[in-house]
Design an enzyme around this catalytic site. Structure first.
Site, mmCIF file in Angstrom:
data_model
loop_
_atom_site.group_PDB
_atom_site.id
_atom_site.type_symbol
_atom_site.label_atom_id
_atom_site.label_comp_id
_atom_site.label_asym_id
_atom_site.label_seq_id
_atom_site.Cartn_x
_atom_site.Cartn_y
_atom_site.Cartn_z
ATOM 1 N N ASP A 11 9.248 3.355 13.975
ATOM 2 C CA ASP A 11 7.870 2.701 13.801
ATOM 3 C C ASP A 11 7.655 2.634 12.464
ATOM 4 O OD1 ASP A 11 5.058 2.324 14.490
ATOM 5 O OD2 ASP A 11 4.895 4.570 13.595
ATOM 6 N N ASP A 13 3.997 2.352 10.562
ATOM 7 C CA ASP A 13 2.902 3.044 9.929
ATOM 8 C C ASP A 13 2.993 4.652 10.481
ATOM 9 O OD1 ASP A 13 1.938 0.877 8.605
ATOM 10 O OD2 ASP A 13 1.096 0.125 10.602
#
Length: 171
Positions: A11, A13
């Protein structure tokens, strides 16, 4: 080399870089602790890497695709190249089939990297990442941040306190 996974997906952020909500400014990109070291270790072993990220700021009209691309380019400047970027630009209410927790972007990343889902990991910071990974048949690892809910941590099959600890579960 079957001793290492085919790929590790991340992922963006809160996992690879500090979470700046709806960030469209490359100057605001700051790698998470351990990100450089983890990516260096994976790449040194020939493990392919990719990013799977929801960017609803585009669908919300808060960001442009060009701004997201500029932030992603800065991520690569700081952390090195990734074999694939899978980005969902949709608003959560759009009903798309790509937004995590849907497995589509994870499966697309595996296909782009020629990685078998059963030999791929997905490291993220919220339950949507874990759910997308499970649905895609990859091994998810949750690395909680202050925004991760305690019950998400409890439900995750694998957790690590930080990226370097997650790496130890992968290699």
């Amino acid at each position: 080399m079957d001793q290492y996974p085919d790929a590790v997906l991340f992922d963006r952020d809160g996992t690879l870089i500090r979470d700046v909500p709806y960030n469209g400014d490359p100057d605001e990109v700051e790698p998470m602790p351990g990100a450089r070291e983890v990516l260096r270790a994976l790449r040194a072993r020939g493990v392919r890497t990719g990013v799977v990220t929801n960017q609803s700021g585009i669908g919300r009209g808060l960001l442009t695709g060009a701004q997201v691309d500029a932030v992603n380019a800065r991520v690569e400047e700081l952390l090195g190249p990734f074999g694939t970027w899978q980005v969902c630009p949709h608003h959560p209410d759009d009903g798309c089939d790509c937004r995590k927790p849907s497995p589509r972007m994870v499966l697309d990343a595996c296909a782009r990297l020629d990685a078998r889902p059963g030999r791929t990991y997905f490291i993220g910071d919220i339950e949507a990442d874990v759910e997308a990974g499970l649905a895609a048949g990859v091994t998810p690892i949750l690395v909680p941040t202050p925004v991760t809910l305690p019950d998400e941590v409890d439900r995750a099959p694998r957790t690590a306190p930080d990226l370097l600890s997650a790496l130890a579960l992968v290699l």
